[in-house]
Design a protein around this motif. Structure first.
Motif, PDB file in Angstrom:
ATOM      1  N   ARG A 286       0.785  -1.167  -0.031  1.00 39.33           N
ATOM      2  CA  ARG A 286       0.210   0.509  -0.170  1.00 39.33           C
ATOM      3  C   ARG A 286       0.562   1.156  -0.137  1.00 39.33           C
ATOM      4  O   ARG A 286       1.202   1.319   1.120  1.00 39.33           O
ATOM      5  CB  ARG A 286      -1.267   0.258   1.728  1.00 39.33           C
ATOM      6  CG  ARG A 286      -1.592  -1.162   1.048  1.00 39.33           C
ATOM      7  CD  ARG A 286      -2.916  -0.750   2.294  1.00 39.33           C
ATOM      8  NE  ARG A 286      -3.835  -2.639   2.148  1.00 39.33           N
ATOM      9  CZ  ARG A 286      -4.624  -2.068   1.471  1.00 39.33           C
ATOM     10  NH1 ARG A 286      -4.773  -1.858   0.239  1.00 39.33           N
ATOM     11  NH2 ARG A 286      -5.437  -3.594   1.535  1.00 39.33           N
TER      12      ARG A 286
ATOM     13  N   ALA B 171     -15.191  -1.164  -3.728  1.00 42.35           N
ATOM     14  CA  ALA B 171     -13.537  -1.496  -3.771  1.00 42.35           C
ATOM     15  C   ALA B 171     -13.161  -0.775  -1.842  1.00 42.35           C
ATOM     16  O   ALA B 171     -12.199  -1.580  -1.390  1.00 42.35           O
ATOM     17  CB  ALA B 171     -12.991  -0.177  -3.755  1.00 42.35           C
ATOM     18  N   ALA B 172     -13.766  -0.127  -0.969  1.00 45.53           N
ATOM     19  CA  ALA B 172     -14.476  -0.381   0.380  1.00 45.53           C
ATOM     20  C   ALA B 172     -13.532  -2.009   1.032  1.00 45.53           C
ATOM     21  O   ALA B 172     -13.294  -2.017   1.942  1.00 45.53           O
ATOM     22  CB  ALA B 172     -13.858   1.275   1.093  1.00 45.53           C
TER      23      ALA B 172
ATOM     24  N   TYR C 216     -13.946  -4.446  -0.418  1.00 46.47           N
ATOM     25  CA  TYR C 216     -13.362  -5.727  -0.462  1.00 46.47           C
ATOM     26  C   TYR C 216     -11.816  -4.694  -1.458  1.00 46.47           C
ATOM     27  O   TYR C 216     -11.095  -4.527  -2.890  1.00 46.47           O
ATOM     28  CB  TYR C 216     -13.785  -6.825  -1.686  1.00 46.47           C
ATOM     29  CG  TYR C 216     -15.272  -7.271  -0.990  1.00 46.47           C
ATOM     30  CD1 TYR C 216     -14.845  -8.488  -0.241  1.00 46.47           C
ATOM     31  CD2 TYR C 216     -16.041  -7.012  -1.912  1.00 46.47           C
ATOM     32  CE1 TYR C 216     -15.907  -8.818   0.074  1.00 46.47           C
ATOM     33  CE2 TYR C 216     -17.259  -7.590  -0.669  1.00 46.47           C
ATOM     34  CZ  TYR C 216     -17.127  -8.135  -0.094  1.00 46.47           C
ATOM     35  OH  TYR C 216     -18.170  -9.211   0.953  1.00 46.47           O
ATOM     36  N   PRO C 217     -10.820  -4.761  -0.955  1.00 44.42           N
ATOM     37  CA  PRO C 217      -9.652  -3.827  -0.612  1.00 44.42           C
ATOM     38  C   PRO C 217      -8.677  -4.793  -1.344  1.00 44.42           C
ATOM     39  O   PRO C 217      -7.374  -4.645  -1.094  1.00 44.42           O
ATOM     40  CB  PRO C 217      -8.795  -2.601   0.254  1.00 44.42           C
ATOM     41  CG  PRO C 217      -9.406  -3.683   1.364  1.00 44.42           C
ATOM     42  CD  PRO C 217     -11.039  -4.513   0.815  1.00 44.42           C
TER      43      PRO C 217
ATOM     44  N   SER D 188      -6.784  -6.093  -5.352  1.00 43.65           N
ATOM     45  CA  SER D 188      -6.844  -5.175  -7.106  1.00 43.65           C
ATOM     46  C   SER D 188      -8.346  -6.755  -8.058  1.00 43.65           C
ATOM     47  O   SER D 188      -8.334  -7.954  -7.439  1.00 43.65           O
ATOM     48  CB  SER D 188      -5.173  -6.429  -7.388  1.00 43.65           C
ATOM     49  OG  SER D 188      -4.400  -5.203  -6.993  1.00 43.65           O
TER      50      SER D 188
ATOM     51  N   ALA E 170     -10.309   1.958  -8.247  1.00 45.29           N
ATOM     52  CA  ALA E 170     -11.149   1.059  -7.388  1.00 45.29           C
ATOM     53  C   ALA E 170      -9.996  -0.678  -8.225  1.00 45.29           C
ATOM     54  O   ALA E 170      -9.297  -1.282  -7.521  1.00 45.29           O
ATOM     55  CB  ALA E 170     -12.209   0.525  -7.942  1.00 45.29           C
TER      56      ALA E 170
ATOM     57  N   GLY F  21      -7.309  -1.587  -5.719  1.00 44.14           N
ATOM     58  CA  GLY F  21      -7.265  -0.806  -4.294  1.00 44.14           C
ATOM     59  C   GLY F  21      -6.591  -1.494  -3.309  1.00 44.14           C
ATOM     60  O   GLY F  21      -6.181  -1.228  -1.939  1.00 44.14           O
ATOM     61  N   GLU F  22      -6.011  -2.851  -4.014  1.00 42.80           N
ATOM     62  CA  GLU F  22      -5.043  -3.004  -2.858  1.00 42.80           C
ATOM     63  C   GLU F  22      -3.896  -2.307  -2.696  1.00 42.80           C
ATOM     64  O   GLU F  22      -2.970  -2.696  -1.723  1.00 42.80           O
ATOM     65  CB  GLU F  22      -4.561  -4.554  -3.513  1.00 42.80           C
ATOM     66  CG  GLU F  22      -3.861  -5.860  -2.435  1.00 42.80           C
ATOM     67  CD  GLU F  22      -3.202  -6.486  -3.980  1.00 42.80           C
ATOM     68  OE1 GLU F  22      -2.246  -7.534  -2.865  1.00 42.80           O
ATOM     69  OE2 GLU F  22      -4.157  -7.507  -4.043  1.00 42.80           O
TER      70      GLU F  22
ATOM     71  N   PRO G 164      -7.906   1.966   2.594  1.00 42.19           N
ATOM     72  CA  PRO G 164      -9.127   2.521   1.185  1.00 42.19           C
ATOM     73  C   PRO G 164     -10.607   2.068   1.288  1.00 42.19           C
ATOM     74  O   PRO G 164     -10.398   3.147   0.638  1.00 42.19           O
ATOM     75  CB  PRO G 164      -9.221   0.445   1.047  1.00 42.19           C
ATOM     76  CG  PRO G 164      -8.346  -0.318   1.660  1.00 42.19           C
ATOM     77  CD  PRO G 164      -7.284   1.010   3.337  1.00 42.19           C
ATOM     78  N   ARG G 165     -10.892   2.336   3.184  1.00 39.28           N
ATOM     79  CA  ARG G 165     -12.419   2.216   2.891  1.00 39.28           C
ATOM     80  C   ARG G 165     -12.190   3.588   3.383  1.00 39.28           C
ATOM     81  O   ARG G 165     -13.650   4.536   2.921  1.00 39.28           O
ATOM     82  CB  ARG G 165     -12.809   2.012   4.362  1.00 39.28           C
ATOM     83  CG  ARG G 165     -14.753   1.924   4.494  1.00 39.28           C
ATOM     84  CD  ARG G 165     -14.517   1.009   5.996  1.00 39.28           C
ATOM     85  NE  ARG G 165     -15.878   1.507   6.576  1.00 39.28           N
ATOM     86  CZ  ARG G 165     -16.577   1.236   5.532  1.00 39.28           C
ATOM     87  NH1 ARG G 165     -16.864   0.254   4.371  1.00 39.28           N
ATOM     88  NH2 ARG G 165     -18.436   0.501   5.562  1.00 39.28           N
TER      89      ARG G 165
ATOM     90  N   ILE H 204     -10.650   5.693  -0.690  1.00 38.76           N
ATOM     91  CA  ILE H 204     -11.022   5.090  -1.593  1.00 38.76           C
ATOM     92  C   ILE H 204     -12.322   6.532  -2.515  1.00 38.76           C
ATOM     93  O   ILE H 204     -12.423   6.729  -3.563  1.00 38.76           O
ATOM     94  CB  ILE H 204     -11.362   3.461  -1.770  1.00 38.76           C
ATOM     95  CG1 ILE H 204     -10.027   3.129  -2.051  1.00 38.76           C
ATOM     96  CG2 ILE H 204     -11.909   3.305  -3.273  1.00 38.76           C
ATOM     97  CD1 ILE H 204      -9.678   1.605  -1.653  1.00 38.76           C
TER      98      ILE H 204
END
Length: 386
Positions: free
Chosen positions: A10, A67-68, A70-71, A73, A199, A202-203, A208-209, A212
């Motif tokens: 990250r 995306a938040a 399930y952060p 790729s 998105a 995301g990884e 991310p929550r 994003i």
């Protein structure tokens, strides 16, 4: 069953994520498609810009909460897999690869045309190889390059927005045709969908929550303002400045960079699940998906051999709209704890994508369905052999 692989690092904050989104949106759409739409529908281009932004906002917020939750790729590929059905996820991943590879090839061909029209395909392939080499050095360095490109791009757009009017004012407005206006809305929406890069990365985004959704909203607000400004500039006959013309081609390089970067993460996610060769899930010693980056670079270079910009963009429009329809369907499956926005937002996003897709030429629909069918057969074969 594919072997587990290490997680990506990250490294991107809100600013980095916004740069990724803007770098993808402020390219072919604002420099090429918007001028074409304005010439075709006149003042209605402003409506297309507004409708496209609204639909993109619905989709962006749904994409943000997914995306938040399930952060990782992969974007809608992962969401479809986890929340709908493996074949839904695979279809989303396949469509994303096809759509954005075609968009990347379109940008590369435009770059090639700028340098040498008679050898535009060769120069397009060279552009793809150079950008792929930049990405191989890692996300952080790519973000630094992207920030420089984005600065030039925005400066070029502002130079047109505030340029004096010339003799190109559209006095005789094209007759209103609902089909043309709705098709314009679809084209502009597709131009906005660069926010999806946030998105798919995301990884690699910090917190991310929180970051994003914030990055997506900032990206869409800035993009909509610039698109509206450019549309008004064309309508009042603004004379393109030299800075605008240079920025246009620099922006295409930025689009190419961001698309290859985002596509490599989707290919990485598909390889992790065994939908494509596991080879593409490997990370190098720096934690970068080198095999996936090189694989996508090769695919985009291959698509450049088609040499047809218009066909590539139309194909991208159809596949992107289906991709986001799957993403919105996945957002309907979020639990109350995961949900950040009202459920009706997902229904509106799903309906708007399917409605706009209806106005894409039927020939492109046929090609898209053939590609989906071929992909399903390939996945079934790989599953049976593994």
């Amino acid at each position: 069953m594919a072997k587990p692989t290490a997680a990506l690092k990250r490294t991107a904050d809100v600013k980095g994520a916004v740069f990724l989104g803007l770098g993808s949106i402020l390219g072919t759409g604002v420099f090429v498609i918007l001028a074409m739409v304005t010439a075709q529908v006149g003042d209605w281009a402003l409506l297309a810009v507004g409708v496209g932004a609204i639909v993109a906002t619905f989709n962006g917020l749904n994409s943000a909460q997914l995306a938040a939750a399930y952060p990782v790729s992969g974007g809608a590929y992962e969401y479809g897999y986890r929340l709908l059905h493996p074949y839904a996820g695979f279809t989303a991943g396949l469509l994303f690869l096809l759509a954005k590879s075609a968009s990347a090839a379109t940008a590369a061909l435009a770059i090639g045309t700028f340098f040498r029209p008679e050898f535009h395909v060769a120069f397009a392939v060279i552009a793809v190889l150079v950008v792929t080499a930049v990405i191989v050095f890692g996300l952080r360095r790519s973000n630094q390059v992207n920030a420089g490109i984005l600065t030039i791009t925005i400066a070029g757009l502002l130079s047109l927005i505030f340029a004096p009017a010339g003799d190109l004012v559209i006095e005789d407005q094209p007759p209103f045709e609902l089909a043309n206006v709705l098709q314009a809305c679809a084209l502009i929406f597709v131009a906005y969908t660069g926010y999806g890069r946030i998105a798919t990365m995301g990884e690699e985004i910090i917190e991310p929550r929180k970051n994003i959704p914030k990055a997506m909203i900032i990206t869409l607000l800035v993009s909509a303002a610039l698109y509206a400004g450019v549309a008004l500039a064309w309508l009042r006959g603004a004379v393109p400045t030299q800075l605008f013309e240079v920025a246009g081609y620099v922006a295409l390089i930025g689009v190419l960079l961001n698309l290859i970067l985002g596509l490599s993460r989707v290919l990485l996610a598909m390889a992790r699940r065994g939908d494509v060769a596991h080879f593409f899930s490997k990370l190098d010693k720096n934690g970068e998906p080198l095999a996936a980056i090189l694989g996508i670079g090769g695919l985009v270079a291959l698509l450049c051999l088609l040499g047809d910009i218009k066909l590539a963009w139309s194909f991208s429009a159809c596949t992107v709209l289906i991709y986001y329809a799957i993403m919105n369907a996945a957002a309907l499956k979020l639990t109350p704890e995961q949900r950040m926005y009202p459920k009706w937002l997902a229904w509106v996003g799903l309906a708007s994508c399917l409605f706009l897709a209806f106005w894409v030429p039927m020939f492109i629909w046929g090609v898209t369905l053939v590609c989906i069918g071929a992909g399903m057969i390939l996945r079934w074969t790989i599953t049976k052999l593994s």
